[in-house]
Design a protein around this motif. Structure first.
Motif, PDB file in Angstrom:
ATOM      1  N   GLN A 306      31.554  27.801  62.897  1.00 26.60           N
ATOM      2  CA  GLN A 306      30.785  28.822  62.182  1.00 26.60           C
ATOM      3  C   GLN A 306      31.477  29.142  60.855  1.00 26.60           C
ATOM      4  N   TYR A 307      30.669  29.461  59.858  1.00 24.22           N
ATOM      5  CA  TYR A 307      31.154  29.432  58.471  1.00 24.22           C
ATOM      6  C   TYR A 307      30.782  30.705  57.720  1.00 24.22           C
ATOM      7  N   MET A 308      31.715  31.180  56.885  1.00 27.28           N
ATOM      8  CA  MET A 308      31.467  32.280  55.937  1.00 27.28           C
ATOM      9  C   MET A 308      32.168  31.956  54.621  1.00 27.28           C
ATOM     10  N   GLN A 309      31.616  32.518  53.545  1.00 25.66           N
ATOM     11  CA  GLN A 309      32.184  32.269  52.216  1.00 25.66           C
ATOM     12  C   GLN A 309      32.187  33.558  51.412  1.00 25.66           C
ATOM     13  N   SER A 310      33.160  33.691  50.544  1.00 24.04           N
ATOM     14  CA  SER A 310      33.160  34.789  49.578  1.00 24.04           C
ATOM     15  C   SER A 310      33.825  34.314  48.292  1.00 24.04           C
ATOM     16  N   LYS A 311      33.322  34.822  47.203  1.00 24.52           N
ATOM     17  CA  LYS A 311      33.902  34.490  45.904  1.00 24.52           C
ATOM     18  C   LYS A 311      34.725  35.659  45.378  1.00 24.52           C
ATOM     19  N   GLY A 312      35.452  35.413  44.330  1.00 18.81           N
ATOM     20  CA  GLY A 312      36.277  36.445  43.705  1.00 18.81           C
ATOM     21  C   GLY A 312      36.819  35.926  42.392  1.00 18.81           C
ATOM     22  N   CYS A 313      37.765  36.650  41.818  1.00 17.63           N
ATOM     23  CA  CYS A 313      38.280  36.235  40.504  1.00 17.63           C
ATOM     24  C   CYS A 313      39.651  36.843  40.251  1.00 17.63           C
ATOM     25  N   PHE A 314      40.531  36.057  39.633  1.00 18.40           N
ATOM     26  CA  PHE A 314      41.771  36.563  39.048  1.00 18.40           C
ATOM     27  C   PHE A 314      41.473  36.952  37.600  1.00 18.40           C
ATOM     28  N   ASP A 453      28.899  37.072  47.676  1.00 17.37           N
ATOM     29  CA  ASP A 453      28.471  36.405  48.912  1.00 17.37           C
ATOM     30  C   ASP A 453      27.657  35.141  48.657  1.00 17.37           C
ATOM     31  N   GLY A 454      27.363  34.851  47.376  1.00 11.94           N
ATOM     32  CA  GLY A 454      26.699  33.605  47.017  1.00 11.94           C
ATOM     33  C   GLY A 454      25.250  33.505  47.443  1.00 11.94           C
ATOM     34  N   ASN A 455      24.566  34.666  47.625  1.00 20.57           N
ATOM     35  CA  ASN A 455      23.156  34.617  48.053  1.00 20.57           C
ATOM     36  C   ASN A 455      22.178  34.601  46.884  1.00 20.57           C
ATOM     37  N   GLY A 456      22.685  34.527  45.648  1.00 23.74           N
ATOM     38  CA  GLY A 456      21.813  34.471  44.474  1.00 23.74           C
ATOM     39  C   GLY A 456      21.305  35.821  44.029  1.00 23.74           C
ATOM     40  N   LEU A 457      21.839  36.916  44.612  1.00 21.33           N
ATOM     41  CA  LEU A 457      21.434  38.279  44.262  1.00 21.33           C
ATOM     42  C   LEU A 457      22.675  39.163  44.175  1.00 21.33           C
ATOM     43  N   LEU A 458      22.542  40.245  43.401  1.00 21.69           N
ATOM     44  CA  LEU A 458      23.644  41.196  43.273  1.00 21.69           C
ATOM     45  C   LEU A 458      23.315  42.475  44.032  1.00 21.69           C
ATOM     46  N   SER A 459      24.134  42.770  45.040  1.00 19.59           N
ATOM     47  CA  SER A 459      23.997  44.053  45.725  1.00 19.59           C
ATOM     48  C   SER A 459      24.655  45.139  44.879  1.00 19.59           C
ATOM     49  N   LEU A 460      24.412  46.390  45.237  1.00 16.24           N
ATOM     50  CA  LEU A 460      25.054  47.499  44.517  1.00 16.24           C
ATOM     51  C   LEU A 460      26.562  47.379  44.619  1.00 16.24           C
ATOM     52  N   GLU A 461      27.058  46.979  45.766  1.00 10.42           N
ATOM     53  CA  GLU A 461      28.502  46.841  45.964  1.00 10.42           C
ATOM     54  C   GLU A 461      29.070  45.752  45.054  1.00 10.42           C
ATOM     55  N   GLU A 462      28.401  44.624  44.990  1.00 12.06           N
ATOM     56  CA  GLU A 462      28.855  43.543  44.115  1.00 12.06           C
ATOM     57  C   GLU A 462      28.770  43.956  42.651  1.00 12.06           C
ATOM     58  N   TYR A 463      27.678  44.607  42.287  1.00 13.77           N
ATOM     59  CA  TYR A 463      27.512  45.026  40.896  1.00 13.77           C
ATOM     60  C   TYR A 463      28.589  46.034  40.498  1.00 13.77           C
ATOM     61  N   ASN A 464      29.015  46.885  41.434  1.00 15.76           N
ATOM     62  CA  ASN A 464      30.025  47.886  41.112  1.00 15.76           C
ATOM     63  C   ASN A 464      31.403  47.283  40.863  1.00 15.76           C
ATOM     64  N   PHE A 465      31.712  46.152  41.516  1.00 13.48           N
ATOM     65  CA  PHE A 465      32.951  45.456  41.152  1.00 13.48           C
ATOM     66  C   PHE A 465      32.892  45.034  39.684  1.00 13.48           C
ATOM     67  N   PHE A 466      31.736  44.548  39.264  1.00 15.50           N
ATOM     68  CA  PHE A 466      31.521  44.156  37.864  1.00 15.50           C
ATOM     69  C   PHE A 466      31.630  45.368  36.941  1.00 15.50           C
ATOM     70  N   GLU A 467      31.003  46.473  37.304  1.00 13.51           N
ATOM     71  CA  GLU A 467      31.034  47.686  36.481  1.00 13.51           C
ATOM     72  C   GLU A 467      32.451  48.238  36.357  1.00 13.51           C
ATOM     73  N   LEU A 468      33.185  48.254  37.462  1.00  9.39           N
ATOM     74  CA  LEU A 468      34.563  48.759  37.416  1.00  9.39           C
ATOM     75  C   LEU A 468      35.422  47.898  36.503  1.00  9.39           C
ATOM     76  N   ARG A 469      35.173  46.595  36.522  1.00  9.26           N
ATOM     77  CA  ARG A 469      35.953  45.696  35.678  1.00  9.26           C
ATOM     78  C   ARG A 469      35.615  45.879  34.202  1.00  9.26           C
ATOM     79  N   THR A 470      34.344  46.063  33.876  1.00  6.71           N
ATOM     80  CA  THR A 470      33.915  46.054  32.471  1.00  6.71           C
ATOM     81  C   THR A 470      33.833  47.442  31.844  1.00  6.71           C
ATOM     82  N   SER A 471      33.602  48.474  32.654  1.00  4.40           N
ATOM     83  CA  SER A 471      33.465  49.827  32.075  1.00  4.40           C
ATOM     84  C   SER A 471      34.357  50.852  32.737  1.00  4.40           C
TER      85      SER A 471
END
Length: 647
Positions: A306-314, A453-471
């Motif tokens: 069984q398989y799961m994936q997650s992305k991230g960034c340095f 999570d690589g599902n082709g959509l941005l959840s609020l949680e995923e978008y907030n990681f982006f917002e915290l990084r940029t603003s």
């Protein structure tokens, strides 16, 4: 405290010159008088030379890089204030003086930013970080500042106006301090202060101070080679005929007596032995261990797991620190697990570099016991297959923390920044605003990175990681509802097109001004040419034989703290230990495989130690410090990651 070293330099001081320093802050200027140590022949000749080390035949053949010049200049400024760069800055006044000698013009606000109520000391490495952030005052800035006080536009300021301005506005000066300025004959005449001459004098004196110290460093190579953060004059890669080095040995009493007979080395060595309890030289040869089995292979029948994936960034911060996502993983029952991490393969434009693909990645797995504060190192991804690092083994049921790591050998600040700026938006013949093709491609890549999570959509949680990084802020539920009503979404998640339209709206709000868009791009690691140079996106793959693994990004934090503890534990348990001869409480642990090396210093003593590291003989590798000679401080009863290198 005792120190492990060979030599400490003795810094000689020369004649003094009074110099004015201008402070610019919200249109308020203050001139501060300071004494600067320079050579006796420091008469200012109004030249405009660049402060670089005097040229030897070696530097002519192998010119120093900008990075090496930066560190030389840092050291020169530091040694004007302190006898050695092993000394710490212990007060605001010392920090202020050192920054001024480095050509900076710090306000009280700037000083308070780096010297907080909790600050007890700053070392040379801290000083270098500050200098990277605080740019030197330019002649144009000085002239522009003074010009606002020049009511007659003749390059001069009346003494009466100068008194009024300096004694009644901003950080007020005393009459005696202002008198000292007005009594400078070179820049005062007929009741006026000639600020054009002053600016020339200021810039020239700064250059002369730096040049004098650099010349001393050039003459005394030992001074230059035994400092914190020291860059060498020429690394083995740049010098085809390096001077042969003596074989590793301990400098015992007889060696010290031999050194004492060699000219001016005597005074330096005597100075060192008076100041410190112990002096010793110790060399460790670190080479990749080809015998260690580091080949990563997939388990048999993994397609049935069984398989799961997650992305991230340095992300590389301005001060060189690296931050990344951190994760919690849940394993429901005891199972064989296969974990991998690798750089994320984004769209690649022909002719454009993809530097993030060469960044090393690793994953440390820690078991949560009762609380997040109590984490126990389980394993790390020490096996490798090309750019993929992985681990295979059995994990019991429970919560695990996955902490990504990179040595920083490949992910680091670029010396030569890009000057040409890519176009982000354009208008058609009707005046309607559009995103350029290149910018849309970049936004699509950013979407790939933040879609964890690589599902082709941005959840609020995923978008907030982006917002915290940029603003630095989060988007709440109400704001997300507005976003959902105005942009394309599916199942309450933002689509790729919706993300594009959101950025287009931001450009329209600014009437086509892309400044906010550039803030976003720089925060995400892109340069002006839309090249990803200061970030490394990665992907984590998890396979479990007996249960469905769960993974969730929970933080975006600096790669330190728990990570450094994990690295130390892993090296102590798997690395080769070598006791420093004559110092049984100082142990150097080295873990090496076919592509990288990590070295940890363990200090079992009750005293702080300072270890000097010389990596001049290394070939075909890069290290995470960017320095071939440096020093590290290890507290009592503690361990410290001193060095990581990659071949």
């Amino acid at each position: 405290m005792y120190e492990i070293l060979i030599l400490l330099p003795v810094c000689e001081r020369h004649g003094d010159l009074c110099i004015l320093v201008i402070h610019i802050d919200k249109q308020v200027f203050k001139l501060l008088f300071n004494r600067m140590a320079i050579s006796p022949r420091s008469d200012a000749t109004f030249s405009n030379q660049k402060s670089t080390p005097s040229e030897s035949p070696r530097t002519k053949k192998f010119p120093l890089t900008e990075e090496e010049i930066f560190y030389m200049n840092c050291r020169a400024a530091y040694l004007t204030v302190f006898k050695s760069s092993l000394e710490n800055i212990i007060s605001k006044d010392q920090l202020y003086l050192a920054l001024q000698h480095a050509g900076r013009n710090p306000s009280q606000k700037t000083i308070n930013k780096y010297w907080t109520p909790q600050t007890a000391k700053l070392n040379f490495d801290d000083f270098c970080i500050i200098l990277r952030k605080e740019k030197p005052t330019s002649k144009a800035e000085l002239l522009k500042s003074f010009k606002q006080l020049d009511v007659n536009d003749d390059g001069c300021i009346l003494h009466t106006d100068l008194y009024k301005f300096l004694m009644k506005r901003g950080e007020k000066m005393t009459r005696e301090e202002v008198n000292a300025i007005i009594n400078l004959t070179d820049v005062n005449a007929d009741g006026k202060f000639d600020y054009i001459k002053f600016c020339k004098l200021y810039m020239t004196t700064n250059e002369q101070c730096l040049k004098t110290t650099l010349e001393k460093l050039e003459v005394d190579s030992k001074m230059r080679r035994h400092q914190f953060g020291n860059h060498i004059e020429g690394s083995p890669e740049r010098d085809p005929s390096p001077v042969p080095k003596p074989s590793p040995k301990i400098i015992r009493k007889t060696d010290q007596e031999t050194f004492s007979n060699k000219g001016d080395t005597r005074s330096s060595l005597l100075s060192a032995t008076r100041k410190f309890k112990t002096s010793v030289s110790f060399t460790i040869t670190m080479g990749a261990n080809g015998n260690r089995n580091s080949k990563l292979t997939e388990p048999n029948l993994i397609k049935d797991w069984q398989y799961m994936q997650s992305k991230g960034c340095f992300f590389l911060e301005e001060d060189g620190e690296i931050i990344s996502h951190q994760y919690r993983m849940q394993i429901a029952q005891r199972s064989m697990v296969y974990l991998t991490i690798k750089p994320l393969n984004l769209s690649q434009v022909e002719g454009k570099p993809s530097p993030w693909l060469s960044v090393d990645t690793a994953l440390y797995i820690l078991k949560e016991n009762e609380s997040q504060a109590n984490l126990q190192l389980v394993c790390f991804t020490e096996l490798r297959n090309r750019e993929v690092f992985g681990w295979t083994g059995e994990l019991g049921p429970g919560i695990y923390w996955l902490i990504p790591s990179t040595t920083g050998c490949r992910l680091r600040k670029k010396i030569n920044p890009v000057t040409d700026e890519a176009q982000l938006v354009y208008r058609d013949q009707t005046g309607k605003l559009f995103l350029t093709k290149e910018f849309k491609s970049t936004l699509s890549d950013i979407f790939e990175v933040i879609d964890l999570d690589g599902n082709g959509l941005l959840s609020l949680e995923e978008y907030n990681f982006f917002e915290l990084r940029t603003s630095g802020e989060k988007c709440d539920e109400d704001a997300w509802a507005v976003c959902r009503d105005n942009f394309d979404t599916k199942r309450n998640e933002l689509t790729r097109q919706g993300f594009m339209d959101l950025n287009l709206m931001e450009a329209n709000d600014r009437e086509g001004d892309p400044c906010d868009l550039w803030v976003t791009l720089h925060s995400m690691g892109y340069n002006k040419a839309l090249e990803l140079t200061e970030a490394c996106p990665f992907v984590i793959d998890i396979y479990a034989e007996k249960c469905k693994p769960k993974i969730k990004a929970v933080h975006m934090e600096a790669c330190s703290g728990q990570l450094e503890k994990a690295i130390c534990k892993s090296v102590l348990s798997k690395g080769d230990a070598k006791v420093m001869d004559g110092y049984e409480n100082i142990i150097v642990h080295t873990y090496s495989c076919d592509t990288w090396i990590t070295s940890v210093i363990e200090n079992k003593s009750d005293e702080k130690v300072i270890i000097h590291i010389n990596n001049e003989l290394s070939k075909n590798c890069v290290n995470n410090r960017g320095l071939n000679i440096f020093a590290v401080e290890v507290g009592p009863k503690s361990t410290m990651v001193k060095y990581e290198a990659e071949t």
